[in-house]
Design a protein around this motif. Structure first.
Motif, short mmCIF file in Angstrom:
data_model
loop_
_atom_site.label_atom_id
_atom_site.label_comp_id
_atom_site.label_asym_id
_atom_site.label_seq_id
_atom_site.Cartn_x
_atom_site.Cartn_y
_atom_site.Cartn_z
N PRO A 167 -80.90 60.62 -20.96
CA PRO A 167 -80.49 61.76 -20.14
C PRO A 167 -81.47 62.92 -20.28
CG PRO A 167 -78.60 60.82 -21.28
CD PRO A 167 -79.81 60.13 -21.83
N GLY A 168 -81.80 63.51 -19.15
CA GLY A 168 -82.74 64.62 -19.14
C GLY A 168 -84.16 64.22 -18.82
N THR A 169 -84.47 62.91 -18.93
CA THR A 169 -85.81 62.44 -18.57
C THR A 169 -85.84 62.14 -17.08
OG1 THR A 169 -85.24 60.13 -19.08
CG2 THR A 169 -86.18 61.47 -20.86
N ARG A 170 -87.04 61.92 -16.55
CA ARG A 170 -87.17 61.67 -15.12
C ARG A 170 -87.29 60.18 -14.86
NH1 ARG A 170 -87.68 64.60 -10.77
NH2 ARG A 170 -87.71 66.50 -12.03
N TRP A 171 -86.49 59.71 -13.93
CA TRP A 171 -86.50 58.31 -13.51
C TRP A 171 -87.62 58.11 -12.51
CZ3 TRP A 171 -85.04 53.77 -14.94
CH2 TRP A 171 -84.78 52.73 -14.05
N ASP A 172 -88.49 57.12 -12.77
CA ASP A 172 -89.71 57.01 -11.97
C ASP A 172 -89.64 55.94 -10.88
OD1 ASP A 172 -89.78 54.70 -13.45
OD2 ASP A 172 -91.75 55.04 -14.34
N VAL A 173 -88.44 55.52 -10.51
CA VAL A 173 -88.29 54.57 -9.40
C VAL A 173 -87.81 55.35 -8.18
CG1 VAL A 173 -87.12 52.51 -8.57
CG2 VAL A 173 -87.73 52.71 -10.99
N PRO A 174 -88.68 55.58 -7.20
CA PRO A 174 -88.28 56.38 -6.03
C PRO A 174 -87.29 55.63 -5.16
CG PRO A 174 -90.47 55.46 -5.70
CD PRO A 174 -90.08 55.13 -7.12
#
Length: 293
Positions: A167-174
């Protein structure tokens, strides 16, 4: 001396498997090399070919007693180079696919352990030198393979247990562009596989989610996944990302990642039953209860 000399049989098996695996996806292996950021991009394909040729050459030299020590020396040099490259990646804090056996597992403690143990086998073969083949060489070689790969698998299992997007990180799958127009407060990324029986059981639950958009993500071949979804009567948006599991340390499907509209992870975890999915959806800001069709 047979304890040392038997190492060459394990090395031959490993080197041949590694070389063939890399050769089957040379472009993918070159992409992994590029991720290490140690050589210019234009040289990555050349480096990939060189590694495959060197592994095949080492395996070939190991098969003949007169050249066995040279093959062991070449194998030791390769493993030492791999270890140095991995250590560099970890020191710089990069997240890079190992490329070790044609897969894209992340460089970490497991890959370092495995490569280090293979380097030990190569040193053993150098010290032993040539010796006549006996069936005992095969038996001990098989034992060496187990002793080399099992510790790495155990470490990888431990890493997977505490891995996954935080939680709080960025998910890199658009997400597909169509989902961006939604007014819902977030996106649920459901990671599935066409051969995963639990995924098939969970698909109705993913379809039934109403308070956020749902995007299916798979690492499998696109045509295979779309045929699988069509057979299940599922028309949810789909993203194909071959490296999604390895890149995020996700152990297996079904797995779910909940993000806000900006792609910041709100919650993530295994989603093998509806109750687990409900737990994740509880993190949707001001989300109403999940309804089912």
């Amino acid at each position: 001396m047979i304890v040392l000399s038997s190492a060459y049989t394990a090395l031959i098996a490993v080197l041949l498997y590694a070389a063939v695996s890399k050769a089957r996806d040379l472009a993918g292996f070159a992409a992994d090399i590029a991720g290490y950021q140690l050589i210019p991009q234009r040289l990555t394909v050349v480096a990939a070919v060189a590694v495959v040729v060197a592994e095949l050459a080492a395996a070939g030299l190991l098969t003949a007693p007169p050249t066995r020590r040279w093959g062991a020396l070449l194998a030791a040099a390769l493993f030492a180079a791999f270890l140095a490259a991995m250590a560099s990646v970890l020191w710089r804090g990069l997240s890079v696919g190992c490329g070790c056996f044609g897969d894209h597992g992340l460089v970490g403690a497991a890959t370092m352990t495995r490569t280090g143990l293979l380097a030990v086998l190569a040193v053993m073969a150098v010290v032993a030198g040539p010796s006549p083949f006996t069936p005992v060489h095969l038996l001990l070689g098989a034992a060496y393979l187990a002793l080399t790969f099992l510790p790495a698998r155990l470490i990888a299992a431990i890493e997977r247990g505490r891995a996954g997007p935080r939680p709080g990180t960025r998910w890199d799958v658009p997400p597909p562009a169509a989902t961006l127009a939604s007014e819902r407060p977030g996106v649920l990324y459901a990671l599935i596989g066409p051969t995963c029986g639990v995924c098939s059981a969970m698909l109705p639950a993913f379809v039934a989610v109403k308070q956020v958009d749902v995007v299916l993500v798979s690492a499998a071949v696109e045509g295979q996944v779309r045929d699988y979804l069509a057979a299940q009567g599922v028309g949810l948006p789909l993203v194909i990302d071959p490296g999604v599991f390895d890149r995020h340390g996700i152990p297996w499907p079904p797995y779910a990642v909940l993000t806000d509209r900006q792609g910041v992870v709100l919650a993530a975890g295994g989603a093998a039953e509806p109750a687990a999915l409900d737990t994740l959806l509880a993190h949707v800001p001001s989300a109403p209860g999940r309804t089912r069709t």
